[in-house]
Design an enzyme around this catalytic site. Structure first.
Site, short mmCIF file in Angstrom:
data_model
loop_
_atom_site.label_atom_id
_atom_site.label_comp_id
_atom_site.label_asym_id
_atom_site.label_seq_id
_atom_site.Cartn_x
_atom_site.Cartn_y
_atom_site.Cartn_z
N LYS A 117 -55.60 7.29 9.35
CA LYS A 117 -55.47 6.58 10.63
C LYS A 117 -54.64 7.42 11.61
O LYS A 117 -54.47 7.04 12.76
CB LYS A 117 -54.75 5.24 10.46
CG LYS A 117 -55.13 4.44 9.22
CD LYS A 117 -56.46 3.76 9.36
CE LYS A 117 -56.84 2.90 8.17
NZ LYS A 117 -57.67 3.56 7.16
N SER A 118 -54.07 8.53 11.15
CA SER A 118 -53.14 9.29 12.00
C SER A 118 -53.77 9.83 13.29
O SER A 118 -53.13 9.76 14.35
CB SER A 118 -52.49 10.43 11.21
OG SER A 118 -51.71 9.87 10.19
N LYS A 159 -46.87 17.30 0.15
CA LYS A 159 -45.55 17.08 0.77
C LYS A 159 -44.45 17.93 0.12
O LYS A 159 -43.49 18.32 0.79
CB LYS A 159 -45.16 15.61 0.72
CG LYS A 159 -45.98 14.73 1.66
CD LYS A 159 -45.45 13.32 1.67
CE LYS A 159 -46.35 12.41 2.48
NZ LYS A 159 -45.84 11.04 2.56
N ALA A 169 -42.50 8.62 -3.38
CA ALA A 169 -42.43 7.64 -2.29
C ALA A 169 -41.05 6.97 -2.26
O ALA A 169 -40.47 6.78 -1.18
CB ALA A 169 -43.53 6.60 -2.45
N ASN A 224 -37.88 1.15 -12.51
CA ASN A 224 -39.09 1.95 -12.72
C ASN A 224 -39.57 1.79 -14.15
O ASN A 224 -38.79 1.52 -15.06
CB ASN A 224 -38.78 3.44 -12.45
CG ASN A 224 -40.04 4.26 -12.28
OD1 ASN A 224 -40.96 3.83 -11.57
ND2 ASN A 224 -40.12 5.41 -12.92
N ARG A 225 -40.92 1.93 -14.30
CA ARG A 225 -41.53 1.85 -15.65
C ARG A 225 -40.87 2.88 -16.56
O ARG A 225 -40.44 2.57 -17.66
CB ARG A 225 -43.04 2.09 -15.49
CG ARG A 225 -43.81 2.09 -16.76
CD ARG A 225 -45.29 2.24 -16.47
NE ARG A 225 -45.60 3.49 -15.74
CZ ARG A 225 -46.81 3.81 -15.31
NH1 ARG A 225 -47.83 3.00 -15.52
NH2 ARG A 225 -47.02 4.95 -14.68
N THR A 226 -40.76 4.12 -16.08
CA THR A 226 -40.06 5.15 -16.83
C THR A 226 -38.59 5.13 -16.38
O THR A 226 -38.26 5.63 -15.30
CB THR A 226 -40.68 6.54 -16.54
OG1 THR A 226 -42.10 6.41 -16.68
CG2 THR A 226 -40.16 7.61 -17.48
N TYR A 234 -50.90 0.14 2.27
CA TYR A 234 -51.57 -0.87 3.08
C TYR A 234 -53.03 -0.91 2.66
O TYR A 234 -53.58 0.06 2.15
CB TYR A 234 -51.43 -0.60 4.57
CG TYR A 234 -52.11 0.67 5.02
CD1 TYR A 234 -51.43 1.86 5.05
CD2 TYR A 234 -53.45 0.65 5.38
CE1 TYR A 234 -52.06 3.03 5.42
CE2 TYR A 234 -54.09 1.82 5.76
CZ TYR A 234 -53.39 3.00 5.77
OH TYR A 234 -54.02 4.15 6.13
#
Ligand code: ATR
Length: 278
Positions: free
Chosen positions: A15-16, A65, A130, A150-152, A219
């Protein structure tokens, strides 16, 4: 005309370009912004080619990133702490790397959604990239407590160790999903990728304080499994991460152009556009 791009793989549903074109119209800035797919092993070559064509800056998305963080010759403090970069600015021979994701989340919550964070009990779900990207800006809002699960469990503990120096007066704890039985939170933020896989998280149904807010950094036009669960588990208010997307873009735009666009109208325009396509 000044050229900007989003570089990622994939980028076709991004959408950017819509968001930045709307910001440019609103602020009367002459610029172009396009989505640029880079081969998985060709991020730095793609950046080099884009700069050679006159590119002034770029947003960076999955999966580049972290690579963008190494490519930058100078980092903002928030990018250094995130260990990831979503905004590159090209200045002669230098490349400035910034990360606007965390401030995007904070602005969406506080300004768009009227969900204050100062003095509140915040739960952050997940300990991947994130979650790491938003921790420093979250501490800057001075919550009363911030808990990461967290799971881990080890990854949550590693994040705690890395960010403890930045917690200030905030009580900062980390653990597994089973460790928060009986605790209540005012704001619960999903930074896991579980919604992407259509999975729900192993959360008990009584984590929400009265008037609690549940926020999914993902989203989706059709809602997310986390938000569906949160509604039934008693969260009073809910939001997906579309506003965060618009706000992180506004911050990048301001960095590049020196003018801050207003995001409210662009966010509603984007919501209308998505609703008409679903
Ligand atoms: P990102 O950059 O999107 O954060 P990541 O670094 O791979 O991606 O992190 C994904 C996060 O979602 C992690 O916190 C992950 O938990 P683990 O560290 O235990 O892998 C979490 N996650 C993904 N799927 C999940 C699921 N089905 N249940 C719980 N947590 C999940």
């Amino acid at each position: 005309m000044d050229c900007y791009a989003l570089i990622g793989h994939p980028v076709e549903h991004s959408k950017s370009p819509f968001i930045h074109a709307a910001f440019a119209r609103q602020t009367r800035q002459e610029l172009s912004y396009r989505a640029l797919i880079a081969p998985l092993d060709g991020f730095s070559d793609t950046v080099r080619m884009f700069r050679a064509e006159g590119g002034r800056g770029a947003n960076v998305t999955v999966p580049f990133k972290i690579e963008a963080c190494s490519l930058a010759t100078r980092l903002t403090e928030r990018a250094r702490l995130a260990g990831a970069v979503n905004t590159l600015t090209f200045e002669n021979d230098a490349i400035l790397g910034d990360n606007t994701d965390g401030i995007g989340l904070v602005r969406d919550l506080i300004t768009n959604l009227a969900c204050p964070l100062a003095g509140r009990h915040v739960l952050l779900l997940g300990a991947g990239g994130a979650a790491r990207g938003v921790l420093f800006p979250l501490f800057q809002t001075k919550p009363s407590s911030l808990t990461i699960v967290n799971r881990t469990v080890k990854r949550a503990q590693e994040l705690r160790a890395a960010f403890a120096p930045y917690a200030g007066q905030t009580a900062f704890t980390a653990g597994g999903y089973e460790d928060i039985g009986g605790w209540e939170f005012d704001v619960v933020i999903n930074a896991t990728s579980a919604s992407l896989e259509n999975k729900t998280l192993p959360l008990s149904g009584n984590i929400f304080a009265p008037d609690a807010f549940a926020y999914d950094m993902m989203y989706s036009e059709n809602g997310t499994p986390f938000l569906t669960w949160a509604r039934t588990a008693g969260a009073s208010r809910l939001s997906d991460g579309l506003g965060m997307l618009v706000e992180q873009a506004a911050e990048s735009f301001a960095l590049w152009r020196g003018v801050r666009p207003s995001s409210t109208s662009v966010l509603s325009e984007l919501r209308r556009k998505l609703a008409s396509h679903s």
